[in-house]
Design a protein around this motif. Structure first.
Motif, mmCIF file in Angstrom:
data_model
loop_
_atom_site.group_PDB
_atom_site.id
_atom_site.type_symbol
_atom_site.label_atom_id
_atom_site.label_comp_id
_atom_site.label_asym_id
_atom_site.label_seq_id
_atom_site.Cartn_x
_atom_site.Cartn_y
_atom_site.Cartn_z
ATOM 1 N N LEU A 1 11.311 31.940 46.560
ATOM 2 C CA LEU A 1 11.862 30.757 47.220
ATOM 3 C C LEU A 1 11.788 29.528 46.321
ATOM 4 O O LEU A 1 12.705 28.697 46.322
ATOM 5 N N ALA A 2 10.718 29.400 45.555
ATOM 6 C CA ALA A 2 10.618 28.271 44.627
ATOM 7 C C ALA A 2 11.665 28.382 43.531
ATOM 8 O O ALA A 2 12.262 27.379 43.120
ATOM 9 N N TRP A 3 11.914 29.587 43.056
ATOM 10 C CA TRP A 3 12.947 29.809 42.049
ATOM 11 C C TRP A 3 14.325 29.461 42.597
ATOM 12 O O TRP A 3 15.181 28.947 41.877
ATOM 13 N N ARG A 4 14.535 29.730 43.895
ATOM 14 C CA ARG A 4 15.808 29.389 44.535
ATOM 15 C C ARG A 4 15.869 27.917 44.952
ATOM 16 O O ARG A 4 16.805 27.497 45.611
ATOM 17 N N LYS A 5 14.828 27.150 44.591
ATOM 18 C CA LYS A 5 14.738 25.702 44.832
ATOM 19 C C LYS A 5 14.695 25.354 46.313
ATOM 20 O O LYS A 5 15.295 24.371 46.756
ATOM 21 N N ALA A 6 13.960 26.144 47.076
ATOM 22 C CA ALA A 6 13.733 25.829 48.489
ATOM 23 C C ALA A 6 12.726 24.678 48.567
ATOM 24 O O ALA A 6 11.926 24.485 47.648
ATOM 25 N N GLY B 1 2.910 37.627 49.624
ATOM 26 C CA GLY B 1 3.134 36.222 49.985
ATOM 27 C C GLY B 1 3.423 35.364 48.766
ATOM 28 O O GLY B 1 4.291 34.492 48.781
ATOM 29 N N VAL B 2 2.691 35.625 47.678
ATOM 30 C CA VAL B 2 2.929 34.881 46.436
ATOM 31 C C VAL B 2 4.317 35.204 45.883
ATOM 32 O O VAL B 2 5.026 34.325 45.386
ATOM 33 N N LEU B 3 4.718 36.454 45.987
ATOM 34 C CA LEU B 3 6.052 36.843 45.519
ATOM 35 C C LEU B 3 7.145 36.145 46.319
ATOM 36 O O LEU B 3 8.124 35.640 45.746
ATOM 37 N N VAL B 4 6.979 36.088 47.643
ATOM 38 C CA VAL B 4 7.953 35.372 48.484
ATOM 39 C C VAL B 4 8.008 33.897 48.081
ATOM 40 O O VAL B 4 9.088 33.310 47.955
ATOM 41 N N ALA C 1 6.708 30.078 54.365
ATOM 42 C CA ALA C 1 7.177 31.456 54.208
ATOM 43 C C ALA C 1 6.099 32.332 53.571
ATOM 44 O O ALA C 1 5.881 33.469 53.995
ATOM 45 N N ALA C 2 5.406 31.803 52.580
ATOM 46 C CA ALA C 2 4.339 32.573 51.931
ATOM 47 C C ALA C 2 3.201 32.857 52.900
ATOM 48 O O ALA C 2 2.709 33.986 52.993
ATOM 49 N N ALA C 3 2.794 31.831 53.641
ATOM 50 C CA ALA C 3 1.705 32.017 54.610
ATOM 51 C C ALA C 3 2.122 32.974 55.719
ATOM 52 O O ALA C 3 1.338 33.835 56.140
ATOM 53 N N SER C 4 3.355 32.840 56.181
ATOM 54 C CA SER C 4 3.837 33.727 57.251
ATOM 55 C C SER C 4 3.925 35.176 56.771
ATOM 56 O O SER C 4 3.540 36.101 57.495
ATOM 57 N N THR C 5 4.415 35.376 55.570
ATOM 58 C CA THR C 5 4.515 36.732 55.030
ATOM 59 C C THR C 5 3.138 37.374 54.931
ATOM 60 O O THR C 5 2.934 38.514 55.370
#
Length: 104
Positions: free
Chosen positions: A77-82, A70-73, A90-94
């Motif tokens: 996503l943060a790196w992709r500026k979501a 979840g942390v990796l997701v 997304a992290a919680a869902s993963t």
């Protein structure tokens, strides 16, 4: 003991309200140089990274692989500026889906 606890909670509440109130009030009065604004942005990234690292593997947690996934997701996503909401959901869902699937 109880009086000290209540006094501490009241002080924290007043301080929190003060910080929240000061932001909009001082926004028009204070201007930061571009370098300071850049350092503040970098500081927020460092704080979020530290939060991610400290929650990566808690000492008594049994999520094993699900939590780091979840942390990796979230990091990707943060790196992709979501948007932050998308990153958190997304992290919680993963993590939740991996734990539900028994991969944890």
């Amino acid at each position: 003991m109880t009086v000290a606890l209540i006094a501490g909670a009241v002080c924290l509440a007043v301080g929190t309200f003060g910080f929240r109130f000061a932001g909009p009030v001082l926004r028009r009065r204070l201007t930061f140089p571009p370098r300071i604004a850049q350092l503040l942005e970098i500081g927020s990234v460092v704080l979020l990274t530290a939060l991610a690292v400290t929650t990566l593997v808690p000492a008594d947690h049994r999520a094993r692989f699900a939590l780091p996934a979840g942390v990796l997701v979230a990091a990707i996503l943060a790196w992709r500026k979501a948007p932050l909401v998308v990153v958190a959901l997304a992290a919680a869902s993963t993590t939740a889906l991996l734990r539900l699937a028994g991969v944890a």
